[in-house]
Design a protein around this motif. Sequence first.
Motif, PDB file in Angstrom:
ATOM      1  N   LYS A 214       0.761  -1.193  -0.015  1.00  0.00           N
ATOM      2  CA  LYS A 214      -0.094  -0.098  -0.041  1.00  0.00           C
ATOM      3  C   LYS A 214       0.753   1.329  -0.068  1.00  0.00           C
ATOM      4  N   MET A 221       0.311   6.658   1.034  1.00  0.00           N
ATOM      5  CA  MET A 221      -0.467   5.247   0.740  1.00  0.00           C
ATOM      6  C   MET A 221      -0.972   5.330  -0.655  1.00  0.00           C
ATOM      7  N   PRO A 224      -4.354   2.480  -1.676  1.00  0.00           N
ATOM      8  CA  PRO A 224      -5.014   1.931  -0.573  1.00  0.00           C
ATOM      9  C   PRO A 224      -5.534   0.646  -0.761  1.00  0.00           C
ATOM     10  N   ASP A 225      -5.922   0.041  -1.847  1.00  0.00           N
ATOM     11  CA  ASP A 225      -6.617  -1.065  -1.758  1.00  0.00           C
ATOM     12  C   ASP A 225      -5.738  -2.244  -2.030  1.00  0.00           C
ATOM     13  N   GLY A 256      -4.422   8.161   1.545  1.00  0.00           N
ATOM     14  CA  GLY A 256      -4.980   7.323   0.433  1.00  0.00           C
ATOM     15  C   GLY A 256      -6.674   7.863  -0.072  1.00  0.00           C
ATOM     16  N   ARG A 259      -8.262   8.571  -4.562  1.00  0.00           N
ATOM     17  CA  ARG A 259      -9.121   7.563  -5.589  1.00  0.00           C
ATOM     18  C   ARG A 259      -9.750   8.335  -6.837  1.00  0.00           C
TER      19      ARG A 259
END
Length: 312
Positions: A214, A221, A224-225, A256, A259
């Motif tokens: 991560k 980060m 993050p996933d 994070g 996205r």
Amino acid sequence: MKIGVVLNPIAGGSRLKRHWPEVSASLRKYFGDFELRETQATGDAERLALVLAASGFDLVIAAGGDGTASEVADGLLQAFAERGRTAELGLLPCGAGIDFARGLGLSGEVDLTLKRIADAKAHNVDAGRISYVDDHGALASRHFINIASVGLSGATDRAVNADKRKGKVSAKALFYWRTVWEFMRYRFQDVVITVDDGAPVEARVALVAVANGKFFGGGMMIAPDAELDDGQFDIVILRAAGKLKLIWDIRLLYGGRHRNHPAITILRGKKVVVEPLGDAQKNAALVDVDGESPGRIPATFEILPGALTLRY
């Protein structure tokens, strides 16, 4: 168990080396006898780990930062590929970059970390292999365990590793300011990105991160996933955009929270190829491999599902 320890004596401003009597006492408390090997130059940890694994050691503990951990993992994976001998990997994190250990939730406290390793069950986790062009123009390859990437991260690695403050100031602060400084002078690179059998994507990028773990860059980060045992990479593409806005948005990476950023695309896959687009010399972006920058694109990244045995 036969226990080997590969120590980077200058990691974290030589913190482990300075406190070696206490570290050694903790090692003996939890593991009994062990054999110590110290690195002297880049590449030593890989070679020492390969020899330890090939000699029948059951557990090799990498004592240092991300670079040391990555080299030790590389050596263990080579030992398995070449000689069929496998050894488990343990991490005693200390260094300018401990992002892989951060993703595992490992403490920076020596005794607690060693107790956790001693009590832990072994887990099979994925590893990556990157093929690239080294600084002498030769084809090269190596394994990685956390994140390998292309672009700004390679320039930042070189700046951080050359910075005289490394080991004397916090890794997060050093990586952040070096990232901002390098970003201001950075020329976005035109590349072609191919994931698995998908259509090639042409893009002007600041960064392409191929993530097993991560975190990278002293606590960012970036993925993050990402999961260490899902058999896939998380591929994070940061496209070119206004530099001042992107510098401000770098803060989002630490939590994070990037996205849905308009300049970011996140994909998943098992194989990634990144090649220069147009002028190959101008767009031969630097690669980053677990905090080190050994060369440039074109680069190919491949996942090795469950290839590494990790105690944490």
